[in-house]
Motif scaffolding. Structure first.
Motif, short mmCIF file in Angstrom:
data_model
loop_
_atom_site.label_atom_id
_atom_site.label_comp_id
_atom_site.label_asym_id
_atom_site.label_seq_id
_atom_site.Cartn_x
_atom_site.Cartn_y
_atom_site.Cartn_z
N ASN A 7 0.87 -1.18 0.00
CA ASN A 7 0.00 0.00 0.00
C ASN A 7 0.90 1.23 0.00
O ASN A 7 1.90 1.27 0.73
N ASN A 8 0.57 2.20 -0.81
CA ASN A 8 1.39 3.42 -0.95
C ASN A 8 2.85 3.06 -1.26
O ASN A 8 3.77 3.65 -0.71
N ASN A 9 3.04 2.05 -2.11
CA ASN A 9 4.36 1.58 -2.54
C ASN A 9 5.22 1.04 -1.40
O ASN A 9 6.44 0.99 -1.52
N ILE A 10 4.61 0.66 -0.29
CA ILE A 10 5.33 0.07 0.83
C ILE A 10 4.83 -1.36 1.02
O ILE A 10 3.62 -1.57 1.20
N MET A 11 5.74 -2.33 0.95
CA MET A 11 5.37 -3.72 1.14
C MET A 11 5.59 -4.10 2.60
O MET A 11 6.64 -3.82 3.18
N VAL A 12 4.58 -4.74 3.18
CA VAL A 12 4.64 -5.22 4.56
C VAL A 12 4.31 -6.71 4.53
O VAL A 12 3.41 -7.13 3.80
N THR A 13 5.05 -7.49 5.31
CA THR A 13 4.83 -8.94 5.34
C THR A 13 4.20 -9.37 6.66
O THR A 13 4.45 -8.77 7.71
N TYR A 14 3.39 -10.42 6.57
CA TYR A 14 2.61 -10.91 7.71
C TYR A 14 2.72 -12.42 7.85
O TYR A 14 2.62 -13.15 6.85
N GLU A 15 2.89 -12.87 9.06
CA GLU A 15 2.69 -14.27 9.43
C GLU A 15 1.27 -14.31 9.96
O GLU A 15 0.91 -13.51 10.84
N VAL A 16 0.42 -15.18 9.44
CA VAL A 16 -1.00 -15.19 9.81
C VAL A 16 -1.31 -16.43 10.66
O VAL A 16 -0.98 -17.55 10.26
N LYS A 17 -1.92 -16.20 11.80
CA LYS A 17 -2.32 -17.28 12.70
C LYS A 17 -3.80 -17.11 13.03
O LYS A 17 -4.28 -16.00 13.24
N ALA A 18 -4.51 -18.23 13.10
CA ALA A 18 -5.92 -18.23 13.49
C ALA A 18 -6.07 -19.26 14.61
O ALA A 18 -5.82 -20.44 14.40
N ASP A 19 -6.47 -18.81 15.78
CA ASP A 19 -6.48 -19.65 16.98
C ASP A 19 -7.89 -19.77 17.54
O ASP A 19 -8.52 -18.77 17.86
N ARG A 20 -8.37 -21.01 17.66
CA ARG A 20 -9.72 -21.28 18.14
C ARG A 20 -9.83 -21.34 19.66
O ARG A 20 -10.92 -21.43 20.21
N TYR A 21 -8.70 -21.33 20.38
CA TYR A 21 -8.72 -21.53 21.83
C TYR A 21 -8.43 -20.26 22.63
O TYR A 21 -8.74 -20.20 23.81
#
Length: 144
Positions: free
Chosen positions: A42-56
């Motif tokens: 976004n706005n020529n800036i790249m950001v990286t994410y580790e994605v976690k989804a936790d049910r507990y």
């Protein structure tokens, strides 16, 4: 749940992250990629994410941060992500999202600000830091 069903579940939240974060472009990494899960530009800036989804987490108020799988470094030990996007899954398809800088998580681990280390994941082959969600409340995502 099996690895494949967990993977499919996680993929849902990778796509959900892209829907929530303003972006000009994005790339969701397919398959095994230990560095990070999603790139958002976004706005020529790249950001990286580790994605976690936790049910507990909604029951325990703890988050689990993997650092080893099958006796090899993984998760927080191998990621190059800028942020952890941590989805706290609640009943009725509700969730909360925390966008936590990866360096903050690593700092808290270095300072031993975790409750304990547990075995978890598929066949208990992962080692996880268990951390109090209250330590990350300031990173709760609020959609504009």
């Amino acid at each position: 749940m099996s690895f494949n069903s967990d993977l499919a579940f996680g993929n849902i939240y990778e796509k959900k992250l892209v829907e929530l974060i303003p972006n000009e472009s994005y790339l969701i990494k397919e398959g095994y990629f230990p560095d990070y899960d999603v790139e958002i530009t976004n706005n020529n800036i790249m950001v990286t994410y580790e994605v976690k989804a936790d049910r507990y987490t909604y029951k325990t108020n703890n988050i689990a941060i993997e650092f080893e799988f099958n006796n090899s470094p993984s998760g927080i030990a191998t990621t190059t992500s800028d942020f952890y996007a941590y989805f706290v899954i609640k009943p009725y398809n509700l969730f909360e999202l925390y966008i936590i800088p990866t360096n903050i998580i690593k700092s808290k681990i270095e300072e031993k600000e975790y409750k304990k280390i547990l075995l978890g994941g598929d066949n208990k082959k992962s080692r996880l830091y268990i951390m109090d969600l209250n330590n990350f409340l300031e990173y709760k995502f609020k959609k504009d």
